[in-house]
Design a protein around this motif. Structure first.
Motif, PDB file in Angstrom:
ATOM      1  N   LYS A   1       0.829  -1.212   0.000  1.00  0.00           N
ATOM      2  CA  LYS A   1       0.000   0.000   0.000  1.00  0.00           C
ATOM      3  C   LYS A   1       0.868   1.270   0.000  1.00  0.00           C
TER       4      LYS A   1
ATOM      5  N   GLY B   1      -0.644   1.840  -3.263  1.00  0.00           N
ATOM      6  CA  GLY B   1      -1.787   2.092  -2.402  1.00  0.00           C
ATOM      7  C   GLY B   1      -2.452   3.429  -2.667  1.00  0.00           C
ATOM      8  N   LYS B   2      -1.639   4.489  -2.807  1.00  0.00           N
ATOM      9  CA  LYS B   2      -2.168   5.821  -3.092  1.00  0.00           C
ATOM     10  C   LYS B   2      -1.159   6.590  -3.933  1.00  0.00           C
TER      11      LYS B   2
ATOM     12  N   HIS C   1      -9.690   5.214 -11.050  1.00  0.00           N
ATOM     13  CA  HIS C   1      -8.724   4.842 -10.024  1.00  0.00           C
ATOM     14  C   HIS C   1      -9.031   5.602  -8.737  1.00  0.00           C
ATOM     15  N   SER C   2      -9.651   4.917  -7.792  1.00  0.00           N
ATOM     16  CA  SER C   2     -10.077   5.566  -6.548  1.00  0.00           C
ATOM     17  C   SER C   2      -8.918   5.882  -5.610  1.00  0.00           C
ATOM     18  N   ASN C   3      -7.727   5.369  -5.893  1.00  0.00           N
ATOM     19  CA  ASN C   3      -6.575   5.598  -5.015  1.00  0.00           C
ATOM     20  C   ASN C   3      -5.743   6.810  -5.451  1.00  0.00           C
TER      21      ASN C   3
END
Length: 274
Positions: free
Chosen positions: A49, A71-72, A92-94
């Protein structure tokens, strides 16, 4: 207040990535380009992550392939391109998006597990100061991937002379209004980039060495990529170029160690935060 930016350059990149949002870039070519730039990147050593940043994300073309691996990912750009990136990374929600420059990165110091800035820091007034700001955001042991324009230190004198001629055109074209510089760059893409690139491809197929042919690096790339890069090259009024030794010196001075250079494009370099 952000000081280490050139407002005309920022506006120009916003225009470029709006015109070339990379929606026409072939997926296989996109992957090949990514693999070249990230050849030295230690994906396997990142923590689970991992959190990192893309400084000067432009259209988000690299972030699109980085985001699924981490992860982000923070995408940072001071121009209108940040909205293009937001559109391209919609699935892409991250990803988080920040309209900011290198002197005003909205992340805490020592908060990131990795970072990269490809083809950006040579377009700001003080490249070394910008690199130092990026390194400040990294945790100890975090990798940072950098790509800066090279100063042709590994090229013959005649090659450097050809570049100096081309730079005269860049300086003139980059002063034009956005529409005019776009047209000029596309004429150059069609009349210079494409013929030299395909000539290099033909020469390579018959066994000739092509590395010193100008623009030979485009021999297997699409015309869309040539058009994009022609606008990038001739439409930008501010650029710095560095030798390999200068890049290594800056990276070391800014707190990076174990520096490794890629062979192509010149000079892609990976360093580890001390």
């Amino acid at each position: 207040m952000e000081s280490n930016i050139d407002t005309k350059v920022v506006a120009g990149f916003g225009d470029e990535w709006t015109r070339f949002d990379q929606s026409e870039l072939d997926e296989l070519e996109h992957q090949r380009l990514f693999d070249v730039y990230f050849d030295k990147f230690p994906w396997g050593k990142l923590p689970e992550k991992a959190v990192g940043f893309d400084l000067g994300c432009g259209s988000g073309r690299w972030a699109k392939l980085v985001a699924p691996r981490v992860g982000k990912l923070h995408l940072i750009d001071p121009s209108d391109a940040i909205e293009v990136a937001r559109k391209n990374l919609v699935g892409h929600s991250n990803c988080e998006f920040h309209r900011a420059g290198v002197g005003d990165i909205p992340l805490a110091d020592e908060s990131c597990d990795f970072g990269y800035s490809l083809g950006v820091l040579h377009h700001i007034p003080d490249t070394e100061a910008g690199l130092r700001k990026c390194v400040e955001k990294l945790k100890t042991g975090a990798p940072f991937l950098l790509y800066l324009y090279y100063a042709f230190d590994n090229r013959p004198a005649w090659f450097r002379a050809v570049w100096r001629i081309s730079d005269v055109f860049r300086r003139a074209i980059s002063r034009l209004p956005h529409g005019a510089r776009f047209v000029a760059s596309q004429i150059i893409a069609a009349s210079v980039y494409f013929p030299l690139a395909r000539l290099s491809l033909l020469a390579e197929k018959v066994g000739m060495k092509v590395s010193n042919i100008p623009l030979s690096q485009y021999r297997e790339k699409s015309f869309y990529t040539m058009r994009t890069d022609a606008l990038d090259r001739f439409g930008t009024s501010l650029e710095h170029r560095f030798t390999k030794a200068e890049i290594e010196g800056m990276m070391t001075s800014c707190g990076l160690k174990d520096i490794r250079f890629g062979d192509e494009p010149y000079w892609t370099a990976l360093g580890i935060k001390e």
